[in-house]
Motif scaffolding. Structure first.
Motif, PDB file in Angstrom:
ATOM      1  N   GLN A 194       1.054  -1.109   0.017  1.00 13.79           N
ATOM      2  CA  GLN A 194      -0.019   0.381   0.005  1.00 13.79           C
ATOM      3  C   GLN A 194       1.033   1.294   0.175  1.00 13.79           C
ATOM      4  O   GLN A 194       2.068   1.452   0.901  1.00 13.79           O
ATOM      5  CB  GLN A 194      -1.062  -0.019   1.224  1.00 13.79           C
ATOM      6  N   LEU A 195      -0.054   2.326  -0.807  1.00 17.24           N
ATOM      7  CA  LEU A 195       0.810   3.490  -0.877  1.00 17.24           C
ATOM      8  C   LEU A 195       0.548   4.429   0.280  1.00 17.24           C
ATOM      9  O   LEU A 195      -1.110   4.655   0.390  1.00 17.24           O
ATOM     10  CB  LEU A 195       1.067   4.169  -2.003  1.00 17.24           C
ATOM     11  N   VAL A 196       0.937   5.108   1.133  1.00 20.83           N
ATOM     12  CA  VAL A 196       0.939   5.917   2.642  1.00 20.83           C
ATOM     13  C   VAL A 196       1.054   7.331   1.962  1.00 20.83           C
ATOM     14  O   VAL A 196       2.389   7.680   2.535  1.00 20.83           O
ATOM     15  CB  VAL A 196       0.771   5.255   3.711  1.00 20.83           C
ATOM     16  N   PHE A 197       0.114   8.181   1.570  1.00 20.20           N
ATOM     17  CA  PHE A 197       0.878   9.844   1.463  1.00 20.20           C
ATOM     18  C   PHE A 197       0.843  10.507   2.462  1.00 20.20           C
ATOM     19  O   PHE A 197       0.233  10.836   3.187  1.00 20.20           O
ATOM     20  CB  PHE A 197      -0.230  10.388   0.207  1.00 20.20           C
ATOM     21  N   ASN A 198       2.709  10.933   3.158  1.00 18.22           N
ATOM     22  CA  ASN A 198       2.492  11.676   4.007  1.00 18.22           C
ATOM     23  C   ASN A 198       1.850  13.271   3.915  1.00 18.22           C
ATOM     24  O   ASN A 198       1.461  13.569   2.605  1.00 18.22           O
ATOM     25  CB  ASN A 198       3.660  11.404   5.397  1.00 18.22           C
ATOM     26  N   SER A 199       1.518  14.472   5.097  1.00 19.72           N
ATOM     27  CA  SER A 199       1.661  15.243   4.580  1.00 19.72           C
ATOM     28  C   SER A 199       3.106  15.712   4.334  1.00 19.72           C
ATOM     29  O   SER A 199       3.749  15.724   4.654  1.00 19.72           O
ATOM     30  CB  SER A 199       1.650  16.164   6.231  1.00 19.72           C
ATOM     31  N   PRO A 200       2.401  17.032   2.583  1.00 16.63           N
ATOM     32  CA  PRO A 200       4.309  17.491   2.678  1.00 16.63           C
ATOM     33  C   PRO A 200       5.033  19.044   3.975  1.00 16.63           C
ATOM     34  O   PRO A 200       4.470  18.430   4.721  1.00 16.63           O
ATOM     35  CB  PRO A 200       3.506  18.559   1.694  1.00 16.63           C
ATOM     36  N   TYR A 201       6.153  19.254   3.618  1.00 18.08           N
ATOM     37  CA  TYR A 201       6.501  19.687   4.667  1.00 18.08           C
ATOM     38  C   TYR A 201       8.202  20.331   3.963  1.00 18.08           C
ATOM     39  O   TYR A 201       8.772  19.300   2.948  1.00 18.08           O
ATOM     40  CB  TYR A 201       6.990  18.780   6.395  1.00 18.08           C
ATOM     41  N   CYS A 202       8.233  21.293   4.536  1.00 16.38           N
ATOM     42  CA  CYS A 202       9.829  22.214   3.737  1.00 16.38           C
ATOM     43  C   CYS A 202      10.386  22.093   5.043  1.00 16.38           C
ATOM     44  O   CYS A 202      10.320  22.395   6.552  1.00 16.38           O
ATOM     45  CB  CYS A 202       8.803  23.114   3.176  1.00 16.38           C
ATOM     46  N   ALA A 203      11.583  22.506   5.158  1.00 21.56           N
ATOM     47  CA  ALA A 203      12.708  22.774   5.665  1.00 21.56           C
ATOM     48  C   ALA A 203      13.900  23.289   5.443  1.00 21.56           C
ATOM     49  O   ALA A 203      14.052  23.509   3.898  1.00 21.56           O
ATOM     50  CB  ALA A 203      12.971  21.442   6.247  1.00 21.56           C
ATOM     51  N   ASP A 204      14.467  24.294   5.361  1.00 22.62           N
ATOM     52  CA  ASP A 204      16.108  25.175   4.951  1.00 22.62           C
ATOM     53  C   ASP A 204      15.463  25.410   3.720  1.00 22.62           C
ATOM     54  O   ASP A 204      16.454  24.941   2.756  1.00 22.62           O
ATOM     55  CB  ASP A 204      17.217  23.701   5.190  1.00 22.62           C
ATOM     56  N   GLU A 229      14.086  23.473   1.385  1.00 22.13           N
ATOM     57  CA  GLU A 229      13.633  22.023   1.046  1.00 22.13           C
ATOM     58  C   GLU A 229      11.874  21.191   1.035  1.00 22.13           C
ATOM     59  O   GLU A 229      12.462  21.629   1.883  1.00 22.13           O
ATOM     60  CB  GLU A 229      14.373  21.505   1.034  1.00 22.13           C
ATOM     61  N   CYS A 230      11.101  21.115  -0.171  1.00 26.27           N
ATOM     62  CA  CYS A 230      10.256  20.656   0.185  1.00 26.27           C
ATOM     63  C   CYS A 230      10.419  19.217  -0.244  1.00 26.27           C
ATOM     64  O   CYS A 230      10.913  19.242  -1.141  1.00 26.27           O
ATOM     65  CB  CYS A 230       8.769  21.786  -0.482  1.00 26.27           C
ATOM     66  N   LYS A 231       9.763  18.306   1.169  1.00 30.31           N
ATOM     67  CA  LYS A 231       9.928  17.029   0.459  1.00 30.31           C
ATOM     68  C   LYS A 231       8.378  16.097   1.079  1.00 30.31           C
ATOM     69  O   LYS A 231       7.691  17.057   1.156  1.00 30.31           O
ATOM     70  CB  LYS A 231      10.705  16.345   1.166  1.00 30.31           C
ATOM     71  N   HIS A 232       7.587  15.068  -0.045  1.00 29.39           N
ATOM     72  CA  HIS A 232       6.668  14.466   0.247  1.00 29.39           C
ATOM     73  C   HIS A 232       6.654  12.695   0.260  1.00 29.39           C
ATOM     74  O   HIS A 232       6.968  12.404  -0.343  1.00 29.39           O
ATOM     75  CB  HIS A 232       4.930  15.015  -0.247  1.00 29.39           C
ATOM     76  N   LEU A 233       7.415  12.764   1.464  1.00 28.20           N
ATOM     77  CA  LEU A 233       7.229  10.977   1.828  1.00 28.20           C
ATOM     78  C   LEU A 233       6.120  10.719   1.461  1.00 28.20           C
ATOM     79  O   LEU A 233       4.927  10.402   1.967  1.00 28.20           O
ATOM     80  CB  LEU A 233       7.544  10.894   2.576  1.00 28.20           C
ATOM     81  N   VAL A 234       6.246   9.223   0.620  1.00 27.59           N
ATOM     82  CA  VAL A 234       5.468   8.557   0.484  1.00 27.59           C
ATOM     83  C   VAL A 234       5.581   7.171   0.825  1.00 27.59           C
ATOM     84  O   VAL A 234       7.126   6.399   0.542  1.00 27.59           O
ATOM     85  CB  VAL A 234       4.930   7.887  -0.942  1.00 27.59           C
ATOM     86  N   SER A 259       8.474  12.070  -3.241  1.00 28.41           N
ATOM     87  CA  SER A 259       7.303  12.392  -4.399  1.00 28.41           C
ATOM     88  C   SER A 259       7.089  13.426  -4.795  1.00 28.41           C
ATOM     89  O   SER A 259       6.596  14.194  -6.232  1.00 28.41           O
ATOM     90  CB  SER A 259       5.765  11.755  -4.070  1.00 28.41           C
ATOM     91  N   ALA A 260       8.034  14.461  -3.948  1.00 31.45           N
ATOM     92  CA  ALA A 260       7.996  16.004  -5.085  1.00 31.45           C
ATOM     93  C   ALA A 260       7.947  16.344  -5.875  1.00 31.45           C
ATOM     94  O   ALA A 260       7.466  17.206  -6.842  1.00 31.45           O
ATOM     95  CB  ALA A 260       8.210  16.459  -3.728  1.00 31.45           C
ATOM     96  N   HIS A 261       9.382  15.724  -6.027  1.00 29.17           N
ATOM     97  CA  HIS A 261       9.838  15.705  -8.050  1.00 29.17           C
ATOM     98  C   HIS A 261       8.864  15.164  -9.011  1.00 29.17           C
ATOM     99  O   HIS A 261       9.029  15.126 -10.282  1.00 29.17           O
ATOM    100  CB  HIS A 261      11.326  14.496  -8.003  1.00 29.17           C
ATOM    101  N   LEU A 262       8.350  14.350  -9.188  1.00 26.34           N
ATOM    102  CA  LEU A 262       6.805  13.211  -9.714  1.00 26.34           C
ATOM    103  C   LEU A 262       5.725  14.632 -10.328  1.00 26.34           C
ATOM    104  O   LEU A 262       5.645  15.568  -9.712  1.00 26.34           O
ATOM    105  CB  LEU A 262       6.156  12.637  -9.733  1.00 26.34           C
ATOM    106  N   GLU A 263       5.708  14.364 -11.580  1.00 21.06           N
ATOM    107  CA  GLU A 263       5.143  15.909 -12.255  1.00 21.06           C
ATOM    108  C   GLU A 263       3.391  15.116 -12.411  1.00 21.06           C
ATOM    109  O   GLU A 263       3.445  14.228 -11.908  1.00 21.06           O
ATOM    110  CB  GLU A 263       5.290  16.036 -14.029  1.00 21.06           C
ATOM    111  N   SER A 264       3.175  16.134 -12.442  1.00 20.10           N
ATOM    112  CA  SER A 264       1.432  15.766 -12.475  1.00 20.10           C
ATOM    113  C   SER A 264       1.219  14.788 -13.851  1.00 20.10           C
ATOM    114  O   SER A 264       1.756  15.496 -14.608  1.00 20.10           O
ATOM    115  CB  SER A 264       0.789  16.801 -12.022  1.00 20.10           C
ATOM    116  N   VAL A 265      -0.321  13.842 -13.711  1.00 17.06           N
ATOM    117  CA  VAL A 265      -0.433  12.958 -14.483  1.00 17.06           C
ATOM    118  C   VAL A 265      -1.565  12.956 -14.894  1.00 17.06           C
ATOM    119  O   VAL A 265      -2.467  12.701 -14.064  1.00 17.06           O
ATOM    120  CB  VAL A 265      -0.033  11.526 -15.007  1.00 17.06           C
TER     121      VAL A 265
END
Length: 244
Positions: free
Chosen positions: A198-208, A210-215, A231-237
């Motif tokens: 299963q993929l669980v999308f965590n809340s995005p966060y930014c620090a220093d 840089e922003c990340k969206h961990l899955v 997944s922050a680097h992935l473009e929308s489809v």
């Protein structure tokens, strides 16, 4: 993909996993599915496999085959590249040092599951360029004299992660900072049939700055992730629905 006889009598109980990818400006679908005799999970007579096939008909249904001669042909095992695993080494066969798009006259690839009786008993998922699925390995490391007929046999549950284009290890499953052949699978359960990843999308966060969206990739009842990716680097489809 199944002959219906002997070790090739593979059975498919789960729906295919279909994902969209783009290669050199052209869109493709990957269709992934694994075999396994769910009614008899301890059966060891069949050599089960996990298949990844390519479909170029993305935006319109086919009325003829891609060659235009009107004849549809079923994909057979011989139309796919075989990937095998020995100990901790992955053999990509004809895809060595290339992707499936670099191999002529092949419609995809398959992994021959390395252990006797190992089978896929749940649906796979494809994300971030990797296809992930679980397997059940019955009686791993147990000999006939060790089995107590009054108890359930020892089993092992595995999570595999493979690159959809090469069949190599897809994720850093041992969390050592690099992706190598030893990351092909991770142990996720014992004495039970493992569920689908299963993929669980965590809340995005930014620090220093840089922003990340961990899955998280999770399996079964565990609340902890087997591994994660950003997944922050992935473009929308966006799916299209052409009129024709």
């Amino acid at each position: 993909l199944s002959s219906g006889q002997g070790e090739d009598a593979r059975m498919f109980y789960n729906e295919p996993d279909v994902a969209l990818l783009q290669h050199k400006g052209k869109q493709w679908l990957t269709v992934s599915i694994g075999s396994g005799y769910r009614s008899h999970p301890a059966d060891g007579t069949v050599t089960d496999k996990f298949f990844v096939m390519l479909d170029a008909a993305v935006n319109a249904p086919l009325t003829t085959n891609l060659e235009g001669d009107g004849d549809f042909e079923a994909i057979e095992v011989s139309d796919l590249v075989e990937v095998t695993m020995t100990d901790t080494a992955v053999n990509q066969g004809a895809m060595t040092d290339k992707t499936i798009f670099g191999v002529e006259n092949k419609s995809g690839w398959y992994l021959t599951l390395p252990e006797d009786g190992e089978k896929v008993l749940s649906t796979s998922i494809t994300s971030n360029g990797n296809v992930m699925f679980t397997t059940l390995v019955p009686g791993l490391g147990v000999t006939a004299k060790d089995i107590d007929v009054c108890t359930a046999p020892v089993t092992q549950g595995r999570l595999y992660s493979l690159n959809v284009l090469t069949g190599e290890s897809g994720n850093d499953l041992n969390n050592d900072g690099t992706v190598t052949d030893t990351d092909l699978f991770a142990l996720v359960s014992a004495n039970e049939i493992p569920g689908s990843p299963q993929l669980v999308f965590n809340s995005p966060y930014c620090a220093d700055g840089e922003c990340k969206h961990l899955v998280d990739i999770r399996v079964g009842k565990k609340n902890s992730a087997v591994t994660s990716y950003d997944s922050a680097h992935l473009e929308s489809v966006f799916w299209t629905n052409p009129s024709n």
